[in-house]
Design an enzyme around this catalytic site. Structure first.
Site, short mmCIF file in Angstrom:
data_model
loop_
_atom_site.label_atom_id
_atom_site.label_comp_id
_atom_site.label_asym_id
_atom_site.label_seq_id
_atom_site.Cartn_x
_atom_site.Cartn_y
_atom_site.Cartn_z
CD GLU A 76 6.73 9.51 22.61
OE1 GLU A 76 7.97 9.46 22.56
OE2 GLU A 76 6.09 10.51 23.01
NE ARG A 311 -4.61 16.19 30.75
CZ ARG A 311 -3.32 15.89 30.94
NH1 ARG A 311 -2.38 16.72 30.51
NH2 ARG A 311 -2.99 14.76 31.53
CE LYS A 321 2.54 8.32 28.34
NZ LYS A 321 3.00 8.11 26.94
#
Length: 616
Positions: A76, A311, A321
């Site tokens: 994204e 992950r 983020k």
């Protein structure tokens, strides 16, 4: 490859990782096993590809797919990519490369309020810098989800008409309360029993902007009693008046990520949709949606399949983020590309190479279980990559002047200088048949800069460097005998004094006539260049800075950056931005790609030391 060049990604054949170039056998993992089984069984052999993404009819008119598999990297565009994304990039592009496939570069831009073209550009740059490209078979595979908004709306209307979706006008709080929890089934919405015609009319009113933001959503009609809460009629469309960076104000309704993502995969004929473990609970909805839209003839079979992997959890690093943005906006770091940041732009500015990150991604492997990777593993991969590539050079980071008091007596004049040479790379770093780079050339004269720690008037036990009466070699130059020092009123050493021993210059017949127990690095006062050296270290002093609800700001390492004025030999001062070196005895450094100006304003960043200084 020269150490001052960044590899360009070939259009049709992404870069080869360092380990593959070295001939290492690729270690199998569960994803490779799945792909190999699918290829063996011909699971996707019947697929067709029309050259661009599209629905079932579009691809039916195409040719047999030249790609054996299709993967995708779908970020994204709402921030800068970090080291965790680097693992995903290497995984998806690498699997496509290794199995005769294609990896799509796709922007999952379904959230208009957080996305920006600045992030789009930075993501494309990061993927290419890592050594990968999205052109294959004469076509570009760069896509954005927002180009599929028309089909997504059409798919949503189909679900409504088929009785698989309805418009819910409850408040967000009411829907949350009615959803239940792991011990209690959900409760049907009072709007769930509306007819398909009523729902379609309401949904079109949503599309036409006749209702306020947040006043209603479109929900999939699945099972409010499902033990998987994600299947309790999840929202698939919401009203959101926001200008989109690609579609502008065309839409005032936007699909939810969990609805958009499977559709994007299907339109692009993705075979293996690889994501991290937090999406595992969403896989049943992914499959449900694929089945419904394929039943309706909208999507081509066979459908993509989602697979999850663990992950990257890296010690001394945060990858949220939101938290990374806090570091930037609160000026705890200089920006997204601060060399202490785990962002790809930060790693690049720090001096990491694409090959080292590819090697790291391959070395840590792919698993289904979460684990922590020590930061030293990443640093080790960088050292391994730079060992035989980074040219050597001498720098003095904490300088004190050394005066050779008998220089004029030995060579006839105080201002006499002569050239010294040293190899740019050690002999062990030169591959058989490879032409060695030209030697470094630098001056030696009456005065040189040495490290302050290389002199002790009263040496501790075992000390082999400069102290009165001891002899050492100036590396690449002469053997000298220390005679003392000069101090200021506070006792600080201003100068170290020594005598040069003629006939002992490195590389000459008499070099070994005087034995020295140590050789020290130095830079000539006559030809050395002043440089700014930024001694970067890990940003956090806690290996798990935000675990267990800790305040990650309190874990900031106060010594993560120290800036010193150093002296470097001429070969270093002439470096190009982003050129990597090994400063002898200190570690690996890079000419800063933003601030360094060759020969005018040398600025170097410490990448990593010669060995792990954080080990137990």
């Amino acid at each position: 490859m020269s150490q001052n060049t960044t590899p360009k990604a070939p259009k049709n054949n992404p870069a080869t990782p360092a380990s593959e170039a070295a001939g290492e056998h690729k270690v199998s993992n569960f994803l490779r096993q799945i792909i190999e089984k699918d290829l063996e069984q011909g699971t996707y052999a019947s697929r067709r590809w029309a050259g661009t993404p599209g629905d079932a009819a579009h691809h039916a008119a195409g040719q047999p797919d030249p790609a054996k598999i299709r993967t995708r990297f779908p970020p994204e565009p709402n921030g800068y990519l970090h080291v965790g994304h680097a693992k995903s990039i290497c995984l998806n592009f690498g699997l496509a490369r290794d199995y005769g496939g294609v990896c799509h570069m796709r922007f999952d831009d379904t959230n208009p309020e957080k996305e920006d073209t600045e992030y789009v550009n930075s993501i494309l740059d990061a993927v290419q810098w890592l050594g990968f490209g999205w052109e294959a078979n004469g076509q570009s595979h760069l896509f954005q989800a927002s180009d599929y908004f028309g089909f997504m709306y059409r798919a949503a209307e189909y679900l409504v008409q088929a009785g698989h979706a309805y418009v819910d006008e409850q408040t967000a709080e009411q829907m949350r309360a009615a959803r239940g929890d792991f011990g209690k089934p959900g409760v049907d919405s009072p709007y769930r029993s509306r007819s398909a015609e009523e729902n379609l009319a309401r949904f079109r009113e949503m599309r036409d902007g006749k209702h306020e933001d947040g006043s209603m959503v479109l929900r999939a009609k699945i099972d409010m009693a499902s033990p998987n809460i994600n299947l309790r009629d999840p929202a698939i469309y919401r009203i959101r008046r926001a200008t989109h960076h690609n579609t502008g104000d065309t839409w005032c309704i936007y699909p939810m990520y969990t609805f958009a993502h499977p559709i994007e995969d299907a339109l692009e004929q993705i075979t293996h949709s690889i994501c991290t473990l937090e999406f595992e609970d969403q896989r049943p909805f992914y499959d449900w949606l694929m089945e419904r839209l394929t039943e309706g003839g909208l999507l081509a079979a066979p459908n993509p399949k989602q697979y999850e992997f663990a992950r990257l959890n890296l010690t001394y690093v945060i990858t949220s983020k939101r938290k990374l943005a806090q570091l930037v906006y609160d000026h705890k770091v200089s920006g997204w590309d601060d060399p202490r940041m785990p962002t790809i732009v930060g790693l690049r500015r720090r001096g990491y190479t694409p090959e080292s990150i590819q090697l790291f991604a391959e070395r840590i492997g792919v698993t289904k279980s979460d684990s922590w990777i020590d930061y030293s593993t990443l640093e080790g991969c960088l050292r391994e990559d730079l060992e035989n590539k980074a040219h050597r050079g001498m720098a003095v980071l904490d300088p004190v002047k050394l005066v050779l008091t008998n220089w004029a007596e030995a060579f006839g004049a105080d201002d006499y200088t002569e050239d010294c040479t040293q190899p740019a790379l050690p002999h062990s770093a030169i591959a058989e048949g490879q032409t060695p780079p030209p030697d470094r050339v630098f001056k030696i004269g009456k005065e040189v800069w040495i490290e302050r720690e290389d002199f002790e008037e009263v040496p501790p036990k075992g000390y082999k460097r400069l102290f009165p009466g001891n002899v050492v070699r100036l590396k690449g130059g002469y053997v000298i005998e220390c005679t003392g020092c000069a101090r200021d009123a506070n006792g600080t050493v201003l100068e170290v004094h020594a005598k040069v021993i003629p006939g002992t210059k490195s590389g000459t017949p008499g070099a070994d006539s005087v034995k020295a127990k140590a050789a020290i690095t130095w830079v000539s006062v006559a030809s050395g260049v002043s440089a700014e050296v930024r001694l970067y270290d890990r940003l956090f002093s806690d290996p798990n800075p935000d675990a267990g609800g800790k305040d990650f700001i309190e874990a900031l390492n106060p010594n993560s950056l120290k800036v010193v004025t150093a002296y470097v030999e001429p070969s270093l001062a002439a470096a190009l931005p982003d050129q990597k070196f090994q400063f002898e005895r200190f570690g690996y450094f890079v000419a800063d790609r933003v601030d360094h100006v060759a020969g005018v304003k040398p600025v170097f960043n410490r990448v990593t030391g010669l060995k792990d200084s954080w080990g137990k």
